[in-house]
Design an enzyme around this catalytic site. Structure first.
Site, PDB file in Angstrom:
ATOM      1  N   GLU A 200       0.823  -1.226   0.000  1.00 32.24           N
ATOM      2  CA  GLU A 200       0.000   0.000   0.000  1.00 32.24           C
ATOM      3  C   GLU A 200       0.850   1.266   0.000  1.00 32.24           C
ATOM      4  OE1 GLU A 200      -2.881  -0.470   3.198  1.00 32.24           O
ATOM      5  OE2 GLU A 200      -4.188  -1.602   1.880  1.00 32.24           O
ATOM      6  N   GLU A 390      -5.553  -8.255  -0.983  1.00 31.44           N
ATOM      7  CA  GLU A 390      -6.174  -8.087   0.342  1.00 31.44           C
ATOM      8  C   GLU A 390      -7.635  -7.754   0.122  1.00 31.44           C
ATOM      9  OE1 GLU A 390      -4.551  -5.476   3.301  1.00 31.44           O
ATOM     10  OE2 GLU A 390      -2.488  -5.964   2.739  1.00 31.44           O
TER      11      GLU A 390
END
Ligand code: BG6
Length: 492
Positions: A200, A390
């Site tokens: 991320e 995810e």
């Protein structure tokens, strides 16, 4: 109807700091996350350190924290640090992988703890026991027919690099990361199927002003600078991996939050457009197209940002574009220029309440269509193979007297997202895999809680640190097993 390609990879994901534990065992060096406690009053996460005068201090974790000069991280005796033991994957990995195999996983996403390989982070001396640990985990996975997908950095910079050099504010980090990533590629190239350079990566910028705060220009300067060093380090890693073996696949990992304008006021439409640019396109373009997008100059000017950026960096970025695009997806977020008192604030995203959506106990929007929208938006721009690495629902689970755990809410969440992914594939998106987040319960990154559980496998570990670490299958375990066995046909 075939929803998913025959070669589709099914699995789950964890990260080292949220799962491994064994924080100071077998020669591992400290990582920043080891010093992250939970404030008992606000429930916010705090880093603990001792300043140069020897005073115990706390630092709010806000995705852009910097340690004062002369300070060092320290774990205080009267505080609880959930990552120290986490769910003890370090000692349970064999049993856990056996459970993943039973579910039928063909891929497993995990991360390497940098300071388990290089205790001080600088990359001079390796910790052989740490190096061996990952060999053992990869061997176990490969023997089970599960492809390892490895993140090199999942929010756990070695603590000594932060103390000595100020972490990612320093250009030196590029060299340290080069050594670390080169070592990993050489050591594990034959055992790992896919690599991700930074988890991320866009978070630091995307969430800077998302919580109603108005960060100073200094914070923006730091965020953009950190990103530039990370982009450069990531590009180096891609090039190194390909030089070692051109068939190694390296991806980016973007926090996938699709933004919606809250009203049809043109001001909201523009705000939404700019939020995408800053939050999603800025990082994705650099990593996928190999150059800063044209709107970067506007973003930098907005906050008087001046980057330490060389011609060589830009060339490296050009030559080090990723092979595939991976992202997380939990929720969408709505933005508005209008004053709203109805804000929703999950620990990783905040925005205006969307009246069409429902929200989890932690304020995260349940928006399965958002995953389709995000996948199609991204694929349309880059046309790179994609993977969702995810996705999941954090919820409180109850263990019944007979030991069973009924989690229909989790099954509903996952099923509805998988259905939308199938439509995206039908619409032409080259999506080749899916790893649901926290396939086994892990420590929540945002809140530090254990009770915010994502897993198909329940771990007996509580917020106060008590528990036996025993593992238990939830109803969702059997559901996911069936999903995988039918390659996504049997979702209901
Ligand atoms: C992602 C992170 O942003 O969200 C994970 O990569 C994290 O590390 C996940 O665990 C869910 O967030 P949380 O706060 O519920 O653990």
């Amino acid at each position: 109807m075939t929803r998913f390609p025959k070669t589709f990879l099914w699995g789950g994901a964890i990260s080292a700091h949220q799962a491994e534990g064994a924080w100071n065992e077998d020669g591992r060096g400290p990582a920043i996350r080891d010093f992250m406690t939970v404030d008992p009053q606000t429930r916010k996460r705090l880093l603990t350190y001792v300043n140069k005068e020897g005073k115990k201090c706390f630092l709010a974790y806000d995705h852009g924290e910097t340690l004062p000069e002369g300070a060092h991280f320290e774990a205080f005796d009267d505080r609880y640090y959930p990552d120290h033991e986490a769910v003890d994957f370090y000692h349970h990995y064999k049993d856990d992988i056996a459970l993943f195999k039973e579910m039928g996983f063909s891929v497993f996403r995990m991360s390497i703890s940098w300071s388990r390989i290089f205790p001080d982070g600088e990359g001079q001396e390796t910790n052989e026991t740490g190096v061996e640990f990952y060999h053992k985990v990869f061997a176990e996975l490969n023997a089970a027919g599960i492809k390892p997908l490895v993140t090199l950095w999942h929010d756990d910079t070695p603590a000594l690099l932060e103390e000595k050099y100020g972490g990612w504010q320093s250009r030196k980090m590029i060299d340290f990361y080069d050594r670390y990533s080169t070592f990993c590629f050489k050591e594990y190239a034959n055992e790992v199927a896919f690599w991700l350079t930074f988890n991320e990566i866009n978070n630091i910028l995307m969430f800077l002003d998302m919580f109603g705060s108005q960060p100073s220009d200094v914070k923006y300067q730091e965020a953009y600078q950190e990103l530039h060093y990370k982009f450069t380090a990531s590009a180096h890693a891609v090039r190194t991996a390909h030089a070692i073996d051109p068939s190694i696949k390296v991806g980016c990992m973007i926090c996938g939050v699709p933004f919606y304008p809250s009203t049809d006021d043109p001001n909201d439409i523009l705000l939404n457009h700019y939020t995408w640019e800053k939050g999603i396109w800025y990082s994705s373009d650099v990593m996928c197209k190999g150059k800063y997008p044209s709107f970067s100059k506007r973003l930098w000017k907005e906050h008087d940002v001046h980057l330490d950026m060389t011609e060589e960096d830009l060339k490296d970025i050009r030559d080090g574009t990723v092979d595939f695009y991976s992202c997380s997806y939990y929720m969408s977020s709505s933005v508005t220029t209008h004053v709203s008192n109805d804000l929703v604030s999950g620990n990783f995203a905040a925005g205006v309440r969307n009246k069409y959506l429902e929200y989890s106990q932690w304020g995260w929007a349940f928006d399965p269509k958002g995953i389709r929208f995000f996948l199609e938006s991204i694929y349309g721009r880059y046309e790179l193979p994609m993977m969702i690495v995810e996705n999941g629902l954090g919820a409180v689970d109850k263990v019944e007297e007979d030991g069973s755990i009924h989690d229909p809410y989790r099954i509903n969440y996952l099923r509805d997202h998988l259905k939308e992914m199938a439509i995206a594939i039908e619409d032409g998106v080259d999506l080749f895999g899916y790893t649901s987040w926290g396939c086994i319960d892990v420590v929540s990154a945002g809140s530090g809680e254990m009770k915010k559980r994502y897993g198909f496998i329940y771990v007996d570990k509580n917020d106060d640190g008590s528990g036996t670490f025993s593992r238990r299958k939830k109803d969702s375990f059997y559901w996911y097993k069936k999903v995988i066995a039918t390659n996504g046909e049997a979702l209901d």
